[in-house]
Design an enzyme around this catalytic site. Sequence first.
Site, PDB file in Angstrom:
ATOM      1  N   TYR A   1      58.048  54.399  39.478  1.00 37.45           N
ATOM      2  CA  TYR A   1      59.573  55.006  40.186  1.00 37.45           C
ATOM      3  C   TYR A   1      59.372  54.392  41.624  1.00 37.45           C
ATOM      4  O   TYR A   1      60.232  53.841  42.342  1.00 37.45           O
ATOM      5  CB  TYR A   1      59.837  56.431  40.176  1.00 37.45           C
TER       6      TYR A   1
ATOM      7  N   LYS B   1      67.834  51.827  41.358  1.00 38.53           N
ATOM      8  CA  LYS B   1      68.282  52.424  40.451  1.00 38.53           C
ATOM      9  C   LYS B   1      69.228  51.922  39.545  1.00 38.53           C
ATOM     10  O   LYS B   1      69.443  52.141  38.185  1.00 38.53           O
ATOM     11  CB  LYS B   1      69.007  53.940  40.978  1.00 38.53           C
TER      12      LYS B   1
ATOM     13  N   SER C   1      66.846  53.145  46.931  1.00 40.08           N
ATOM     14  CA  SER C   1      67.662  53.579  45.659  1.00 40.08           C
ATOM     15  C   SER C   1      68.755  52.641  45.024  1.00 40.08           C
ATOM     16  O   SER C   1      69.129  52.793  44.009  1.00 40.08           O
ATOM     17  CB  SER C   1      68.573  54.822  46.098  1.00 40.08           C
TER      18      SER C   1
ATOM     19  N   VAL D   1      68.189  54.022  51.142  1.00 36.19           N
ATOM     20  CA  VAL D   1      67.643  54.651  52.508  1.00 36.19           C
ATOM     21  C   VAL D   1      67.063  53.289  53.185  1.00 36.19           C
ATOM     22  O   VAL D   1      66.781  53.520  54.448  1.00 36.19           O
ATOM     23  CB  VAL D   1      67.090  56.016  52.846  1.00 36.19           C
TER      24      VAL D   1
ATOM     25  N   TYR E   1      76.592  59.169  46.129  1.00 35.98           N
ATOM     26  CA  TYR E   1      76.287  60.211  46.031  1.00 35.98           C
ATOM     27  C   TYR E   1      77.358  61.311  46.527  1.00 35.98           C
ATOM     28  O   TYR E   1      78.606  61.129  45.796  1.00 35.98           O
ATOM     29  CB  TYR E   1      75.164  60.566  47.299  1.00 35.98           C
TER      30      TYR E   1
END
Lengths: 308, 308, 308, 308
Positions: C186, C65, C62, C256, C238
């Site tokens: 992605y 991102k 992530s 992760v 998050y």
Amino acid sequence: MLKQVADQALVLGQAKTGQGHVATYIPELGKADPNKLGMCIYTKEGEKICVGDTTTRFSVQSISKIMSLAIALEIYGPAVVFENVGMEPSGDAFNSLLKLENADGTPYNPLINAGALVISSYMVQMYTFEELLETVRKLCMDPDIVLDIKVCHSEMSNLSRNRAIAYLLESKGVLNANVEKTLDYYVKLCSLSVTAESLANFGLVLACDGVNPLTGERMLKVETARIVKTIMLTCGMYDGSGEFAVRVGIPTKSGVGGGLLGVVDGGLGIGIYGPSLDEKGNSIGGIAMLEYVSKEMDYHMFGNRKRG
Amino acid sequence: MLKQVADQALVLGQAKTGQGHVATYIPELGKADPNKLGMCIYTKEGEKICVGDTTTRFSVQSISKIMSLAIALEIYGPAVVFENVGMEPSGDAFNSLLKLENADGTPYNPLINAGALVISSYMVQMYTFEELLETVRKLCMDPDIVLDIKVCHSEMSNLSRNRAIAYLLESKGVLNANVEKTLDYYVKLCSLSVTAESLANFGLVLACDGVNPLTGERMLKVETARIVKTIMLTCGMYDGSGEFAVRVGIPTKSGVGGGLLGVVDGGLGIGIYGPSLDEKGNSIGGIAMLEYVSKEMDYHMFGNRKRG
Amino acid sequence: MLKQVADQALVLGQAKTGQGHVATYIPELGKADPNKLGMCIYTKEGEKICVGDTTTRFSVQSISKIMSLAIALEIYGPAVVFENVGMEPSGDAFNSLLKLENADGTPYNPLINAGALVISSYMVQMYTFEELLETVRKLCMDPDIVLDIKVCHSEMSNLSRNRAIAYLLESKGVLNANVEKTLDYYVKLCSLSVTAESLANFGLVLACDGVNPLTGERMLKVETARIVKTIMLTCGMYDGSGEFAVRVGIPTKSGVGGGLLGVVDGGLGIGIYGPSLDEKGNSIGGIAMLEYVSKEMDYHMFGNRKRG
Amino acid sequence: MLKQVADQALVLGQAKTGQGHVATYIPELGKADPNKLGMCIYTKEGEKICVGDTTTRFSVQSISKIMSLAIALEIYGPAVVFENVGMEPSGDAFNSLLKLENADGTPYNPLINAGALVISSYMVQMYTFEELLETVRKLCMDPDIVLDIKVCHSEMSNLSRNRAIAYLLESKGVLNANVEKTLDYYVKLCSLSVTAESLANFGLVLACDGVNPLTGERMLKVETARIVKTIMLTCGMYDGSGEFAVRVGIPTKSGVGGGLLGVVDGGLGIGIYGPSLDEKGNSIGGIAMLEYVSKEMDYHMFGNRKRG
């Protein structure tokens, strides 16, 4: 034969009572004896089959929601009643606030707390509590129904969530009367003391389209009885209503006092008392009894033509 | 008398068709003629009353959900079928993802898209599409049912939302077969071309507890018919199911192709075609017809004992 | 002094690694050694402090991102990028579908999966994966970044939930490219193999408003760096972003794979590797290290003037 | 230069006031003059720049939430305060009940009504309203702050939604005092009358880590100021907090009375009055002024090192 089925149902139900618990969120309800269990089946022909503890008094709790709905429909008619409350199952738990937030603020149906509070807010304007009590006594053919003061006080002292729901309804403009008066009326209604017999009598009136079959007296309009039965079927057992309709197929309403009121349309009223509750708040022994009786006697609403 | 009522219902229904719109999210459906309207009422005594456009073919769409549910129950039995799909009305729109997120991932009931996809994932493993087609033809007593290739292609090209639902189900572990195969099966099932007559025939089989009353042949188990009818009643009209049950009281399933299938338990099957839809996706003229017929003929499930 | 603090942070972090678990939902990630832990702190003055395992390669997950967000902002500018994705924290878990359903279909922010998929759907049209890889290598000053084929395949085989999200976005009309191509892009992006050093380098570029302080080369616009840092702060951790901002106050993004990238605005980039994760999916040892360093060195964003 | 920027900001802000509306859900607020607009910028060096209507008194409303948070942190410390209230942005509107239902019943953060009620329930036990008023006067360096009796009464008469929230919190066990006393305290706090100058003073104390830079007096702990500023940044503008952080980057809290309090960390406090609100309930002219000043003066939190 119905007597034998009822006897056997009692045996099966009693085997279940140990697996449940009495309601404790209202302290006074916590004093009930979890081993009690009883059922009355009253037929339009005048037959009365009673097994187990059918004369013990207990508080009607949420079963009062179909009483106030019926009376409100008689007084105001469906067009007015359903202006501020819907007819849809919510898919959520009985005291949920979730669905109030999404829609136009009107509760999903009259059998969740929010909906019953809206109904109470209609009633409180037109009908004193004494008048209401008199009507409930007549519908249940039970002149001994009284307000259980201890339960009423106990509930009044544990009213935060219902008070939150009521103020939320007021803020949405869907409550028709003063919040505290509405709550007082609602709690009193929940605190009426009934027996399995009282419930069977009211169930029989609904089964006979609003007529007391023993006296021939019309007590509710046909339309009122039809609406109440339909909403009992789709919404009467909270978020387990759909599965109950499939398995048992008897319009039923439960209360956390341990009561169950079932209607076998066209012929029977069923009243049950069993304060040991399952995790959804329904009488655990009572549900087992109803399911057994429905299966043995073919009382499922989509199986009833074979009886005739 | 039923004929006159049906004629009058057609007049009333036709007055409504102008207020709706044909479905357009599947382009091929957008080509339907919004003025078409027809109804068949088939009785167990063999009477067939048809008014309006009852032989036009149209795609069955969501009405296939009760067909696949019925067949899955026959093959697997309720214990297996309801392991991965519930029996509760969701209170949400037909293609909602909301309720998938909250619970254990199992869809609320077999009549929302998510639930029907789970059912398809059972079927696709055991039952070829050709076998399925054969069974649907038998249940509908209509050997001319075929796959409408154009509708099927059109739907395959507009499948993002259902594909999202299917992959989500897979990620939750509640889909029993390959996603793309399940979707293919599901879309083909939705694309079967039926008529109002086919639907009336299937409705009659459900009304007669799974037996074709004209031949006496048992086509579904009693239990299957009972479960299907109950779930049609509580979940058949999406988030309008509760109100429809109160007002009309006929277990009914609708499809965006314009079809309606109603079951008057114990006696009648009703099939309707009317592609002009209300804002909930139900045939606007068809709903008006069903409501009128129910009221005039006392077909409400909690009013039927007076017929006997 | 910073070195001693970093050494002590490592000791504290290592004491935590036993309390977490490596990610297993992507099987390949499950092979990481949970005891690994390392941190790099790079300053604009050229100081490089590295403690523990800082050269082990792991998949960026992530953290990619913020790389794709930065590159998309460079290419398209904020007006275009934020047409189909918001800037608000969602208060929900990273892979939630809940909030997609409520609003206009646009994801809450670019750091939840749904938002990153929208960003990927912009990128895939204009920027080949090879070009992207080249840019990531430059931003991280790490020419050895490659696609980890094993992780990529493992992720491709466990893509149901992201596939569901992508198809849902397509059905809402907020995806700008083909679903499968977007997913492929992605996943590849998530599968890039980095080190704690690579992350520290990218963090330093963000800290210095888009300039590589060692070469003076501008790599991102000031505005791009500012937007990325702000969104890292409000959405980077998050549903724990708010508490992390209060306690640590360093804009940070986690993956992760065990990575953490932190930016001490105006001066430092921090890269961490520690694959043992807490229940929210963040490196459990890494969080402990960051919190300790922030407190000891007064790196909280609302404490930084005392440093100068 | 700051003076010219402020003057220009006023011109830009005044051009916006016609596009908003004064709050009307509290009738007394509806009497405000929508054309009023003013801003004070106070620096730690003692500079005071005031443009427009900066001496008009208006009710502090939700800006009081950061005052009570600051005072509660001083009295109880963060460990106690955050036992019953979180630190996460909710992504929902300010008076939402949605998020209360999902989690453990604790409000998402202290700046939504539910969270501020929890804070008030702490305060009411330890701190009389008179003591609170005295502290607010000191923090704002404004001895003329009083309770606006008319606003207070008006709000007390329109309290259904907040009353619902408070009773819901009580039912969840997260309210620390009597509901009605808590509500009374909360409403009084919202009804304090301030000016743009009062807000600028409090902002300056927060900017200087809790110290009044003019007197050198410490009024809040460093930690308190840091927590309050961080939560203002992530949660201060309700469901628009994320975008505001990106575009303006100044921790800010708004009130429906028309006030805005902004903190440029390390140097400035900003107070604004402008009762014409946008659809989110923020001063429409005030937002425009803040955005312009931030951009012209480079006050974004991730741009501040260039100022020094």
